[in-house]
Design a protein around this motif. Structure first.
Motif, PDB file in Angstrom:
ATOM      1  N   TYR A   1       0.829  -1.201   0.000  1.00 12.28           N
ATOM      2  CA  TYR A   1       0.000   0.000   0.000  1.00 12.28           C
ATOM      3  C   TYR A   1       0.866   1.255   0.000  1.00 12.28           C
ATOM      4  CZ  TYR A   1      -4.087   2.870   1.166  1.00 12.28           C
ATOM      5  OH  TYR A   1      -5.106   3.796   1.141  1.00 12.28           O
ATOM      6  N   ALA A   2       1.961   1.214   0.749  1.00  9.09           N
ATOM      7  CA  ALA A   2       2.856   2.373   0.798  1.00  9.09           C
ATOM      8  C   ALA A   2       3.545   2.599  -0.541  1.00  9.09           C
ATOM      9  CB  ALA A   2       3.901   2.176   1.898  1.00  9.09           C
ATOM     10  N   ALA A   3       3.908   1.499  -1.203  1.00  7.04           N
ATOM     11  CA  ALA A   3       4.597   1.618  -2.495  1.00  7.04           C
ATOM     12  C   ALA A   3       3.648   2.035  -3.603  1.00  7.04           C
ATOM     13  CB  ALA A   3       5.267   0.289  -2.852  1.00  7.04           C
ATOM     14  N   GLY A   4       2.372   1.633  -3.484  1.00 10.18           N
ATOM     15  CA  GLY A   4       1.404   1.913  -4.539  1.00 10.18           C
ATOM     16  C   GLY A   4       1.573   0.943  -5.695  1.00 10.18           C
ATOM     17  N   PRO A   5       0.565   0.856  -6.579  1.00 12.82           N
ATOM     18  CA  PRO A   5       0.685  -0.049  -7.715  1.00 12.82           C
ATOM     19  C   PRO A   5       1.824   0.362  -8.630  1.00 12.82           C
ATOM     20  CG  PRO A   5      -1.317   1.287  -7.878  1.00 12.82           C
ATOM     21  CD  PRO A   5      -0.677   1.605  -6.572  1.00 12.82           C
ATOM     22  N   GLY A   6       2.594  -0.601  -9.060  1.00 17.52           N
ATOM     23  CA  GLY A   6       3.717  -0.303  -9.944  1.00 17.52           C
ATOM     24  C   GLY A   6       4.079  -1.525 -10.738  1.00 17.52           C
ATOM     25  N   GLN A   7       5.318  -1.632 -11.103  1.00 13.25           N
ATOM     26  CA  GLN A   7       5.751  -2.782 -11.876  1.00 13.25           C
ATOM     27  C   GLN A   7       5.794  -4.017 -10.992  1.00 13.25           C
ATOM     28  OE1 GLN A   7       9.471  -1.774 -13.686  1.00 13.25           O
ATOM     29  NE2 GLN A   7       8.539  -0.421 -15.183  1.00 13.25           N
ATOM     30  N   GLY A   8       5.542  -5.163 -11.628  1.00 14.73           N
ATOM     31  CA  GLY A   8       5.600  -6.412 -10.883  1.00 14.73           C
ATOM     32  C   GLY A   8       4.320  -6.649 -10.101  1.00 14.73           C
ATOM     33  N   ARG A   9       4.392  -7.583  -9.160  1.00 13.74           N
ATOM     34  CA  ARG A   9       3.228  -7.993  -8.397  1.00 13.74           C
ATOM     35  C   ARG A   9       2.851  -6.934  -7.363  1.00 13.74           C
ATOM     36  NH1 ARG A   9       3.527 -13.725  -9.006  1.00 13.74           N
ATOM     37  NH2 ARG A   9       2.133 -14.161  -7.276  1.00 13.74           N
ATOM     38  N   ASP A  10       1.557  -6.700  -7.195  1.00 14.84           N
ATOM     39  CA  ASP A  10       1.044  -5.735  -6.239  1.00 14.84           C
ATOM     40  C   ASP A  10       0.946  -6.431  -4.880  1.00 14.84           C
ATOM     41  OD1 ASP A  10      -0.466  -4.044  -4.668  1.00 14.84           O
ATOM     42  OD2 ASP A  10      -1.749  -3.387  -6.309  1.00 14.84           O
ATOM     43  N   LEU A  11       1.797  -6.045  -3.932  1.00 14.57           N
ATOM     44  CA  LEU A  11       1.808  -6.713  -2.631  1.00 14.57           C
ATOM     45  C   LEU A  11       0.516  -6.486  -1.864  1.00 14.57           C
ATOM     46  CD1 LEU A  11       5.365  -6.397  -1.068  1.00 14.57           C
ATOM     47  CD2 LEU A  11       4.355  -8.256  -2.370  1.00 14.57           C
ATOM     48  N   ALA A  12      -0.141  -5.343  -2.058  1.00 11.44           N
ATOM     49  CA  ALA A  12      -1.418  -5.116  -1.383  1.00 11.44           C
ATOM     50  C   ALA A  12      -2.446  -6.148  -1.850  1.00 11.44           C
ATOM     51  CB  ALA A  12      -1.918  -3.701  -1.657  1.00 11.44           C
ATOM     52  N   GLU A  13      -2.454  -6.436  -3.148  1.00 11.50           N
ATOM     53  CA  GLU A  13      -3.360  -7.460  -3.680  1.00 11.50           C
ATOM     54  C   GLU A  13      -2.966  -8.845  -3.176  1.00 11.50           C
ATOM     55  OE1 GLU A  13      -6.069  -7.330  -5.395  1.00 11.50           O
ATOM     56  OE2 GLU A  13      -6.161  -5.205  -5.951  1.00 11.50           O
ATOM     57  N   GLU A  14      -1.662  -9.102  -3.060  1.00 14.27           N
ATOM     58  CA  GLU A  14      -1.202 -10.390  -2.532  1.00 14.27           C
ATOM     59  C   GLU A  14      -1.693 -10.582  -1.097  1.00 14.27           C
ATOM     60  OE1 GLU A  14       0.352 -12.782  -4.171  1.00 14.27           O
ATOM     61  OE2 GLU A  14       0.358 -11.551  -5.977  1.00 14.27           O
ATOM     62  N   ALA A  15      -1.604  -9.525  -0.283  1.00 14.27           N
ATOM     63  CA  ALA A  15      -2.065  -9.611   1.099  1.00 14.27           C
ATOM     64  C   ALA A  15      -3.568  -9.839   1.164  1.00 14.27           C
ATOM     65  CB  ALA A  15      -1.685  -8.341   1.849  1.00 14.27           C
ATOM     66  N   LEU A  16      -4.310  -9.182   0.285  1.00 13.57           N
ATOM     67  CA  LEU A  16      -5.759  -9.381   0.244  1.00 13.57           C
ATOM     68  C   LEU A  16      -6.082 -10.833  -0.118  1.00 13.57           C
ATOM     69  CD1 LEU A  16      -8.585  -8.235   0.460  1.00 13.57           C
ATOM     70  CD2 LEU A  16      -8.386  -7.381  -1.888  1.00 13.57           C
ATOM     71  N   PHE A  17      -5.343 -11.387  -1.085  1.00 16.07           N
ATOM     72  CA  PHE A  17      -5.515 -12.797  -1.451  1.00 16.07           C
ATOM     73  C   PHE A  17      -5.226 -13.710  -0.255  1.00 16.07           C
ATOM     74  CE2 PHE A  17      -2.834 -16.507  -2.486  1.00 16.07           C
ATOM     75  CZ  PHE A  17      -3.791 -17.347  -3.042  1.00 16.07           C
ATOM     76  N   LEU A  18      -4.120 -13.446   0.468  1.00 20.80           N
ATOM     77  CA  LEU A  18      -3.744 -14.278   1.608  1.00 20.80           C
ATOM     78  C   LEU A  18      -4.792 -14.202   2.717  1.00 20.80           C
ATOM     79  CD1 LEU A  18       0.066 -13.421   1.808  1.00 20.80           C
ATOM     80  CD2 LEU A  18      -0.912 -15.652   1.229  1.00 20.80           C
TER      81      LEU A  18
END
Length: 410
Positions: A201-218
């Motif tokens: 979330y701090a980094a914001g959407p960018g290149q590569g995998r979105d960690l915020a979306e990964e956390a939501l999936f987890l």
């Protein structure tokens, strides 16, 4: 020639989708049977390489998950044959041979809950917990994880190898904790998931995998694997409500936008509604925990036209009884400031000066509070410190704007 090429394309597409959606499930089943993170990961990789060739020639099997699992078992046996002595080899191969009794089983047991708790075992340091979870459950490559943490790929590879080796050497059980350990260990798991979310979330959407979306999936996965747990529901609600505001938190120039100034039309209303329903469900279970309280605080920001800061202060009082940390005390001081209680807020911040001297949000909060109290010179110094410690260009630009606004008022 054309049909062979088409088959390879179809096989690769099917395998890519399967790996993205079900790699964690396959890997957890393999680890449960093999008892080794590294052997399971190597065997699954070998099986995927074979799948491209076999599926390209013969088509995707009717039970692709089972095909990969059985192929991985056989690859594991091959690796054991190559690397073990004869006496040890027979012992290691017995459970694998039993695992090959059925051909291409379609009903694969879901062992991911055990895998999540193993990755987040307190014997591993926090960063290793995060990277191992991203690698095994999220399926991120070593390259992707290294990019997230700004580490060299060999360094990240060594960290992953050490974490897997420690699990083996310390005989960390591949298991869901017993009832008496559940609450404590669950908080570790949720902390890892939320740390992944905040990094993304701090980094914001960018290149590569979105960690915020990964956390939501987890978090969704954990809620499916262990339904009805109020703290899991609270964490999922917190992630949903916070993530719902992601498109509004940065303006067209890449500058951070304060919560009170965000365009609410850009908020994801469906995610907010889902989060609000989840936190209401969790609270009805009458087993309050820190993630439920944090989700309730997030809810206070999205209900009504303005944040309910007086209620937020009370919620932070409750949270402090469960998590008496400096960061929670800082957040409570910010809430006091926003509620208009400036003097108590300043006293709270002064008490945190030593613990949080290198923490950017502390200096940003102090600058804002001093500005509201008319102490422009001290506020300017605090803004300068916050800008120097800013973790992203968007935050630095926001703070420079606030500092410039302060200068215009004097």
């Amino acid at each position: 020639m054309h049909s062979a090429a088409s088959g390879a394309v179809a096989a690769t597409r099917a395998l890519d989708g399967l790996v993205r959606n079900d790699r964690g499930r396959l890997l957890s089943a393999l680890i449960a049977r093999l008892g080794s993170f590294q052997l399971a990961e190597d065997a699954l990789q070998d099986a995927m390489v074979s799948a491209v060739s076999h599926w390209g020639r013969n088509g995707v099997p009717h039970a692709p998950h089972g095909w990969l699992l059985q192929a991985a078992y056989r690859k594991a046996i091959d690796r054991i044959r190559q690397n073990r002595s004869e006496a040890r080899k027979m012992k290691d191969m017995q459970p694998l041979a039993r695992g090959e009794a059925a051909d291409e089983p379609d009903d694969i047991p879901d062992e991911r809950l055990r895998l999540i708790f193993t990755c987040c075992h307190p014997a591993l340091e926090a960063k290793s917990q995060v990277v191992l979870t991203l690698r095994t459950i999220g399926g991120l490559s070593t390259t992707e994880i290294a990019r997230v943490f700004l580490d060299a790929e060999p360094t990240m590879g060594q960290r992953l190898s050490r974490a897997k080796a420690k699990i083996a050497a310390a005989r960390i059980p591949y298991a869901v904790p017993a009832q008496e350990q559940w609450a404590e260990r669950l908080q570790s798991v949720l902390a890892v998931i939320y740390l992944i979310f905040t990094a993304g979330y701090a980094a914001g959407p960018g290149q590569g995998r979105d960690l915020a979306e990964e956390a939501l999936f987890l978090c969704r996965l954990l809620n499916r694997l262990r339904p009805g747990d109020p703290e899991i529901e609270g964490c999922l609600a917190l992630v949903l409500i916070t993530h719902a505001r992601c498109l509004a938190r940065v303006d067209a120039d890449g500058m951070t936008v304060a919560l009170a100034e965000q365009d609410r039309a850009k908020w994801n209303r469906a995610q907010i509604d889902e989060g609000l329903e989840l936190i209401e469900t969790a609270m009805r279970r009458r087993a309050p925990g820190p993630y439920q309280i944090k989700a309730a605080i997030a809810a206070c920001h999205v209900q009504g036209e303005r944040s309910d800061w007086a209620q937020i202060v009370l919620l932070y009082d409750s949270l402090l009884r469960l998590e008496p940390t400096a960061v929670i005390r800082l957040n409570r001081a910010v809430a006091l400031c926003e509620a208009g209680w400036l003097e108590p807020a300043l006293r709270s911040l002064d008490a945190l000066a030593g613990e949080l001297r290198d923490y950017q949000p502390y200096h940003a909060a102090r600058a804002e509070l001093l500005a509201r109290m008319g102490q422009a010179e001290d506020a300017s110094k605090a803004y300068a410190m916050a800008i120097a410690l800013a973790g992203s260009p968007a935050d630095a630009a926001f703070l420079r704007q606030r500092a410039a606004r302060l200068g215009a008022q004097t």
